[in-house]
Design a protein around this motif. Structure first.
Motif, PDB file in Angstrom:
ATOM      1  N   TRP A   1       0.831  -1.198   0.000  1.00 17.92           N
ATOM      2  CA  TRP A   1       0.000   0.000   0.000  1.00 17.92           C
ATOM      3  C   TRP A   1       0.865   1.248   0.000  1.00 17.92           C
ATOM      4  O   TRP A   1       1.985   1.232   0.493  1.00 17.92           O
ATOM      5  N   GLY A   2       0.314   2.315  -0.544  1.00 12.59           N
ATOM      6  CA  GLY A   2       1.030   3.577  -0.552  1.00 12.59           C
ATOM      7  C   GLY A   2       0.089   4.748  -0.733  1.00 12.59           C
ATOM      8  O   GLY A   2      -1.116   4.589  -0.905  1.00 12.59           O
ATOM      9  N   GLU A   3       0.667   5.933  -0.685  1.00 13.27           N
ATOM     10  CA  GLU A   3      -0.078   7.169  -0.901  1.00 13.27           C
ATOM     11  C   GLU A   3       0.724   8.058  -1.826  1.00 13.27           C
ATOM     12  O   GLU A   3       1.953   7.982  -1.870  1.00 13.27           O
ATOM     13  N   VAL A   4       0.007   8.887  -2.549  1.00  8.23           N
ATOM     14  CA  VAL A   4       0.652   9.774  -3.507  1.00  8.23           C
ATOM     15  C   VAL A   4       0.018  11.161  -3.409  1.00  8.23           C
ATOM     16  O   VAL A   4      -1.186  11.292  -3.200  1.00  8.23           O
ATOM     17  N   LEU A   5       0.858  12.181  -3.532  1.00  7.57           N
ATOM     18  CA  LEU A   5       0.412  13.558  -3.594  1.00  7.57           C
ATOM     19  C   LEU A   5       0.572  14.008  -5.036  1.00  7.57           C
ATOM     20  O   LEU A   5       1.673  13.946  -5.595  1.00  7.57           O
ATOM     21  N   LEU A   6      -0.530  14.419  -5.635  1.00  2.70           N
ATOM     22  CA  LEU A   6      -0.540  14.797  -7.052  1.00  2.70           C
ATOM     23  C   LEU A   6      -0.881  16.264  -7.217  1.00  2.70           C
ATOM     24  O   LEU A   6      -1.609  16.833  -6.409  1.00  2.70           O
ATOM     25  N   LYS A   7      -0.366  16.843  -8.281  1.00  2.00           N
ATOM     26  CA  LYS A   7      -0.821  18.147  -8.744  1.00  2.00           C
ATOM     27  C   LYS A   7      -1.786  17.869  -9.892  1.00  2.00           C
ATOM     28  O   LYS A   7      -1.590  16.923 -10.655  1.00  2.00           O
ATOM     29  N   TYR A   8      -2.817  18.685  -9.994  1.00  2.00           N
ATOM     30  CA  TYR A   8      -3.684  18.557 -11.171  1.00  2.00           C
ATOM     31  C   TYR A   8      -3.939  19.940 -11.745  1.00  2.00           C
ATOM     32  O   TYR A   8      -3.869  20.944 -11.037  1.00  2.00           O
ATOM     33  N   PHE A   9      -4.178  19.949 -13.022  1.00  2.00           N
ATOM     34  CA  PHE A   9      -4.388  21.204 -13.743  1.00  2.00           C
ATOM     35  C   PHE A   9      -5.621  21.059 -14.630  1.00  2.00           C
ATOM     36  O   PHE A   9      -5.797  20.027 -15.274  1.00  2.00           O
TER      37      PHE A   9
ATOM     38  N   ALA B   1      -4.955  17.488 -16.437  1.00  2.35           N
ATOM     39  CA  ALA B   1      -3.595  16.951 -16.482  1.00  2.35           C
ATOM     40  C   ALA B   1      -3.138  16.702 -15.049  1.00  2.35           C
ATOM     41  O   ALA B   1      -3.476  17.457 -14.133  1.00  2.35           O
ATOM     42  N   PHE B   2      -2.383  15.622 -14.869  1.00  4.51           N
ATOM     43  CA  PHE B   2      -1.891  15.241 -13.547  1.00  4.51           C
ATOM     44  C   PHE B   2      -0.372  15.224 -13.546  1.00  4.51           C
ATOM     45  O   PHE B   2       0.256  14.990 -14.571  1.00  4.51           O
ATOM     46  N   GLU B   3       0.192  15.417 -12.353  1.00  2.00           N
ATOM     47  CA  GLU B   3       1.636  15.356 -12.180  1.00  2.00           C
ATOM     48  C   GLU B   3       1.917  14.797 -10.782  1.00  2.00           C
ATOM     49  O   GLU B   3       1.365  15.293  -9.792  1.00  2.00           O
ATOM     50  N   VAL B   4       2.763  13.771 -10.717  1.00  2.00           N
ATOM     51  CA  VAL B   4       3.115  13.183  -9.421  1.00  2.00           C
ATOM     52  C   VAL B   4       4.071  14.128  -8.706  1.00  2.00           C
ATOM     53  O   VAL B   4       5.086  14.522  -9.270  1.00  2.00           O
ATOM     54  N   ASN B   5       3.733  14.494  -7.496  1.00  2.00           N
ATOM     55  CA  ASN B   5       4.610  15.341  -6.698  1.00  2.00           C
ATOM     56  C   ASN B   5       5.440  14.500  -5.731  1.00  2.00           C
ATOM     57  O   ASN B   5       6.654  14.641  -5.673  1.00  2.00           O
ATOM     58  N   GLN B   6       4.796  13.621  -4.993  1.00  2.00           N
ATOM     59  CA  GLN B   6       5.479  12.789  -4.001  1.00  2.00           C
ATOM     60  C   GLN B   6       4.693  11.492  -3.851  1.00  2.00           C
ATOM     61  O   GLN B   6       3.472  11.489  -3.830  1.00  2.00           O
ATOM     62  N   SER B   7       5.423  10.384  -3.749  1.00  2.00           N
ATOM     63  CA  SER B   7       4.778   9.089  -3.589  1.00  2.00           C
ATOM     64  C   SER B   7       5.534   8.316  -2.522  1.00  2.00           C
ATOM     65  O   SER B   7       6.745   8.426  -2.411  1.00  2.00           O
ATOM     66  N   LEU B   8       4.805   7.537  -1.749  1.00  2.00           N
ATOM     67  CA  LEU B   8       5.466   6.716  -0.747  1.00  2.00           C
ATOM     68  C   LEU B   8       4.787   5.363  -0.647  1.00  2.00           C
ATOM     69  O   LEU B   8       3.585   5.239  -0.839  1.00  2.00           O
TER      70      LEU B   8
END
Length: 168
Positions: A139-147, A155-162
């Motif tokens: 399992w994990g979590e991700v912080l995304l930017k979206y536009f 549009a999406f962009e991965v900022n941080q994933s763990l």
């Protein structure tokens, strides 16, 4: 003898009626107090849950006026309604789960036999999304930017994933 029998029966009937009346009146008072206590407890519980829910939803597009105002503009053709945007953004992000190599916006490459897919999505504001993903074992979590682009595509962009450590 008959007179004293009737007198005793009358006194007994009056005492029985008196005791029954006293018992029932106290029972009603007891039930009313119990109802008030229960109602007060329930109201307090509802208030507590409402407060906790408001705290939990503090970081959400639904409750962030500044983020909502970002989508409003004086030109109605460029304006986006955030109520309609939330399900569209969520659906677009979840559509990538059908990719054979997994959702590319988890920020993780496929590790085992299963692909990573996004399970839950929370839109925090006009720019950020937090999502939960897994491959069934990890399992994990991700912080995304979206536009939201001019043509209203997302549009999406991965900022941080763990990834969390796998527990045996």
């Amino acid at each position: 003898m008959k007179k004293s029998l009737f007198l005793y029966l009358t006194i007994l009937a009056v005492l029985t009626t008196l005791f029954t009346y006293m018992f029932l009146s106290k029972e009603v008072k007891f039930q009313e107090e119990r109802y008030k206590r229960t109602t007060t407890k329930l109201r307090d519980s509802i208030d507590l849950v409402t407060t906790k829910l408001a705290d939990a939803n503090y970081f959400s597009l639904e409750n962030n006026d500044n983020a909502q105002n970002y989508f409003d503009s004086s030109n109605d053709s460029k304006s986006v309604k955030y109520q309609e945007l939330i399900p569209v953004v969520t659906e677009k992000l979840l559509d990538y789960n059908s990719n054979p190599k997994g959702n590319p916006y988890t920020g993780q490459d496929q590790i085992g036999a299963n692909k990573f897919i996004i399970n839950k999505v929370k839109i925090l504001n006009h720019r950020w999304i937090i999502a939960d993903y897994s491959d069934g074992e990890i399992w994990g979590e991700v912080l995304l930017k979206y536009f939201v682009n001019e043509d209203k595509t997302i549009a999406f962009e991965v900022n941080q994933s763990l990834l969390y450590q796998k527990h045996n």
